[in-house]
Design an enzyme around this catalytic site. Structure first.
Site, PDB file in Angstrom:
ATOM      1  N   THR A   1       4.278  -1.814 -24.307  1.00 31.71           N
ATOM      2  CA  THR A   1       2.852  -2.116 -24.156  1.00 31.71           C
ATOM      3  C   THR A   1       2.599  -3.486 -23.535  1.00 31.71           C
ATOM      4  O   THR A   1       1.466  -3.814 -23.199  1.00 31.71           O
ATOM      5  CB  THR A   1       2.144  -2.051 -25.523  1.00 31.71           C
ATOM      6  OG1 THR A   1       2.772  -2.974 -26.423  1.00 31.71           O
ATOM      7  CG2 THR A   1       2.216  -0.649 -26.103  1.00 31.71           C
TER       8      THR A   1
ATOM      9  N   ARG B   1       2.219  -1.584 -34.978  1.00 31.09           N
ATOM     10  CA  ARG B   1       0.768  -1.520 -34.713  1.00 31.09           C
ATOM     11  C   ARG B   1       0.436  -0.547 -33.593  1.00 31.09           C
ATOM     12  O   ARG B   1      -0.627   0.066 -33.583  1.00 31.09           O
ATOM     13  CB  ARG B   1       0.224  -2.905 -34.353  1.00 31.09           C
ATOM     14  CG  ARG B   1       0.319  -3.933 -35.446  1.00 31.09           C
ATOM     15  CD  ARG B   1      -0.433  -5.208 -35.078  1.00 31.09           C
ATOM     16  NE  ARG B   1      -0.010  -5.737 -33.796  1.00 31.09           N
ATOM     17  CZ  ARG B   1       1.035  -6.547 -33.636  1.00 31.09           C
ATOM     18  NH1 ARG B   1       1.777  -6.883 -34.690  1.00 31.09           N
ATOM     19  NH2 ARG B   1       1.353  -7.008 -32.450  1.00 31.09           N
TER      20      ARG B   1
ATOM     21  N   CYS C   1      12.546 -15.691 -14.995  1.00 31.98           N
ATOM     22  CA  CYS C   1      11.804 -15.355 -13.778  1.00 31.98           C
ATOM     23  C   CYS C   1      11.938 -16.426 -12.695  1.00 31.98           C
ATOM     24  O   CYS C   1      12.132 -16.117 -11.510  1.00 31.98           O
ATOM     25  CB  CYS C   1      10.334 -15.136 -14.114  1.00 31.98           C
ATOM     26  SG  CYS C   1       9.594 -16.435 -15.127  1.00 31.98           S
TER      27      CYS C   1
ATOM     28  N   GLY D   1       3.673 -15.761 -16.564  1.00 33.62           N
ATOM     29  CA  GLY D   1       4.889 -16.185 -17.252  1.00 33.62           C
ATOM     30  C   GLY D   1       4.699 -16.295 -18.749  1.00 33.62           C
ATOM     31  O   GLY D   1       5.675 -16.277 -19.508  1.00 33.62           O
TER      32      GLY D   1
ATOM     33  N   LYS E   1      16.583 -23.856 -18.128  1.00 33.33           N
ATOM     34  CA  LYS E   1      16.975 -22.466 -17.873  1.00 33.33           C
ATOM     35  C   LYS E   1      17.379 -22.281 -16.417  1.00 33.33           C
ATOM     36  O   LYS E   1      18.365 -21.591 -16.113  1.00 33.33           O
ATOM     37  CB  LYS E   1      15.814 -21.512 -18.204  1.00 33.33           C
ATOM     38  CG  LYS E   1      15.546 -21.297 -19.674  1.00 33.33           C
ATOM     39  CD  LYS E   1      14.318 -20.402 -19.841  1.00 33.33           C
ATOM     40  CE  LYS E   1      13.935 -20.241 -21.301  1.00 33.33           C
ATOM     41  NZ  LYS E   1      12.704 -19.421 -21.463  1.00 33.33           N
TER      42      LYS E   1
ATOM     43  N   HIS F   1       5.087 -16.754  -9.033  1.00 30.06           N
ATOM     44  CA  HIS F   1       5.622 -18.113  -9.116  1.00 30.06           C
ATOM     45  C   HIS F   1       5.967 -18.611  -7.712  1.00 30.06           C
ATOM     46  O   HIS F   1       6.546 -17.875  -6.903  1.00 30.06           O
ATOM     47  CB  HIS F   1       6.898 -18.150  -9.962  1.00 30.06           C
ATOM     48  CG  HIS F   1       6.677 -17.918 -11.421  1.00 30.06           C
ATOM     49  ND1 HIS F   1       5.434 -17.815 -12.002  1.00 30.06           N
ATOM     50  CD2 HIS F   1       7.582 -17.778 -12.445  1.00 30.06           C
ATOM     51  CE1 HIS F   1       5.577 -17.622 -13.309  1.00 30.06           C
ATOM     52  NE2 HIS F   1       6.857 -17.597 -13.603  1.00 30.06           N
TER      53      HIS F   1
END
Length: 330
Positions: free
Chosen positions: A11, A39, A127, A158, A211, A240
């Protein structure tokens, strides 16, 4: 051969995009199952594969799946990855949980698909790393990269669907003269630029910046490559952008670099400054390829330096597309 596929976190923004990419690339899906939190369990989702009832991710039986895409949190991935792999299911994990584990391959298929080997668990890169990696790697192969300096301009996607919603809502509030607030970001994002993504580390870089360092080195198999990065959140929706400066071992000519990058899989050369053609978030949105342009000799490093600008869809090559491309290599 066809595959029984599960998407954990179906989702969310990335999970939804994986569904679309699987369909668009005609991935051989025998059966698609969608999983999310308790949920969402029981709700029905419209997909290109028909209506599918969402199941509780915590109760997934991985023996009934061939491939599971994990698009949930790192903590959840750590708790559940072994359950899946021990049941014989491949896991392609979009979180940071396993990226720095030496036993887990971190893969951009155009660069290091062979790193997958016989591993049942494959990590999808951050990403920002994935978007820069392909053009940077091609230049590294051709000229030898000595140093890399990156400045990023990162979209609200992001931070997930909540980040994009905050941009929309707070921009509307600003334009209507209402109070502008922030929940997802450290400061209001509307008409702002925030040089802070993820937590600050002991070296005063953010985790997002590190990262890029850690992951690029691992993907390139260059553990000592000097890389420095500054990551900035800007009020765009889902692409990005990155300004990249490299110093090279060999002399590099911008025209030769343009010719090289024009033929690289996963790259679209946007390089015609006479007609104002260059990479932009507005043109790279919902595009599989990473746009590369503004290629020029760097004034600091001279004929051993190059400077260029890239834009890539954070949800596609930065997440969902790369994950599906990994699955295509299994």
């Amino acid at each position: 051969m066809t595959y029984k596929v599960g998407i954990m976190g179906a989702t969310g923004a990335v999970g939804r995009e994986i569904i679309e990419v699987l369909n668009d690339r005609n991935f051989p899906v025998e059966k698609l199952r969608l999983f999310a939190s308790v949920r969402s369990a029981g709700k029905v989702m419209e997909t290109p594969f028909g209506e599918i009832t969402i199941e509780n991710a915590d109760e997934a039986d991985y023996s009934e799946m061939d491939i599971a895409f994990f698009a949930i949190s790192g903590g959840w991935s750590k708790e559940n990855a072994e359950k899946a792999t021990s049941a014989g299911c491949y896991v392609i994990d979009n979180s940071s949980a396993f990226r720095y584990d030496d036993k887990v391959p971190l893969v951009v298929p155009e660069i290091n698909a062979d790193a997958i080997g016989d591993s049942k668990l494959i990590a999808n890169p951050n990403c920002t790393t994935a978007i820069a990696a392909i053009p940077l790697y091609e230049l590294h192969k051709a000229y030898g990269v000595k140093k890399v300096l990156i400045s990023t301009y990162q979209a609200t996607s992001g931070a997930g669907a909540a980040g994009m919603s905050e941009l929309t809502e707070e921009t509307r509030n600003y334009l209507e003269g209402k109070e502008v607030g922030n929940k997802v970001f450290a400061y209001p994002i509307a008409f702002n630029a925030i040089p802070h993504i993820d937590s600050f580390q002991e070296n005063d870089y953010t985790r997002e910046e590190m990262k890029v360092v850690w992951e690029t080195r691992k993907i390139f198999s260059e553990p000592e490559m000097p890389i420095s990065c500054t990551c900035v959140r800007i009020p765009t929706m889902r692409v990005h952008a990155e300004s990249i400066v490299i110093e090279t071992e060999k002399p590099v000519n911008p025209d030769d670099a343009k010719k090289l990058l024009s033929s690289v899989e996963g790259v679209e050369l946007k390089e015609d400054i006479a007609n104002n053609v260059y990479p932009m978030p507005i043109t790279a949105t919902k595009k599989y390829d990473v746009e590369v342009g503004r290629i020029r000799q760097n004034l600091v490093f001279g004929d051993h330096g190059l400077e260029f600008f890239v834009c890539g869809d954070q949800i596609l090559k930065g997440a969902a597309l790369n994950a599906v491309q990994i699955a295509e290599k299994l």
